[in-house]
Design an enzyme around this catalytic site. Sequence first.
Site, PDB file in Angstrom:
ATOM      1  N   LYS A 149      86.008 -57.414  17.435  1.00  0.00           N
ATOM      2  CA  LYS A 149      84.639 -57.044  17.809  1.00  0.00           C
ATOM      3  C   LYS A 149      84.711 -56.651  19.277  1.00  0.00           C
ATOM      4  O   LYS A 149      85.074 -57.459  20.131  1.00  0.00           O
ATOM      5  CB  LYS A 149      83.697 -58.219  17.601  1.00  0.00           C
ATOM      6  CG  LYS A 149      82.241 -57.898  17.889  1.00  0.00           C
ATOM      7  CD  LYS A 149      81.347 -59.112  17.707  1.00  0.00           C
ATOM      8  CE  LYS A 149      81.202 -59.453  16.255  1.00  0.00           C
ATOM      9  NZ  LYS A 149      80.165 -60.488  16.012  1.00  0.00           N
ATOM     10  N   GLU A 192      86.456 -63.471  10.032  1.00  0.00           N
ATOM     11  CA  GLU A 192      87.458 -64.044   9.130  1.00  0.00           C
ATOM     12  C   GLU A 192      87.184 -63.616   7.693  1.00  0.00           C
ATOM     13  O   GLU A 192      88.104 -63.276   6.948  1.00  0.00           O
ATOM     14  CB  GLU A 192      87.448 -65.579   9.220  1.00  0.00           C
ATOM     15  CG  GLU A 192      87.964 -66.136  10.524  1.00  0.00           C
ATOM     16  CD  GLU A 192      86.903 -66.259  11.624  1.00  0.00           C
ATOM     17  OE1 GLU A 192      87.160 -66.996  12.595  1.00  0.00           O
ATOM     18  OE2 GLU A 192      85.835 -65.616  11.536  1.00  0.00           O
ATOM     19  N   GLU A 229      72.927 -59.292  16.038  1.00  0.00           N
ATOM     20  CA  GLU A 229      74.164 -58.617  15.633  1.00  0.00           C
ATOM     21  C   GLU A 229      73.994 -57.967  14.265  1.00  0.00           C
ATOM     22  O   GLU A 229      74.513 -56.871  14.014  1.00  0.00           O
ATOM     23  CB  GLU A 229      75.328 -59.609  15.578  1.00  0.00           C
ATOM     24  CG  GLU A 229      75.723 -60.173  16.919  1.00  0.00           C
ATOM     25  CD  GLU A 229      76.868 -61.143  16.769  1.00  0.00           C
ATOM     26  OE1 GLU A 229      78.005 -60.732  17.066  1.00  0.00           O
ATOM     27  OE2 GLU A 229      76.631 -62.292  16.347  1.00  0.00           O
TER      28      GLU A 229
END
Length: 123
Positions: A99, A73, A22
């Site tokens: 996402k 977060e 990612e």
Amino acid sequence: MADFISLRNLRFHAFHGVLPQERKVGNDYRLSLRVEYPLEKAMESDDLNDTLSYAEVLDIVKYEMNIPSALLENVAYRIGRHLLEAFSEIRSVHIELIKLNPPMGADGEGAGVELHLINDKTR
């Protein structure tokens, strides 16, 4: 009276996530925010100087989205905190950060967080 400025469904490609992949290839994100801000003066004056500039808010969002984080977060909190620090008249910020293609093996429209931050100095 509660007044809000909104930016909806902003799209970004960024490099947030726990997994190394990612952080390497990134993912697509959708961000919406709702800022509680006193608009009375701008409603009367029709002057940009009397309101919160969408462009300045977007600049802060872009800046924070460009800093890789493991958790959404953290990204959402940084955006909210940065806005509250930059514009003292903001009463609250509500952020939704999604996402769009999370690596969790599910068919859906994304996964994310919603935060609501309150500026205690304006209450």
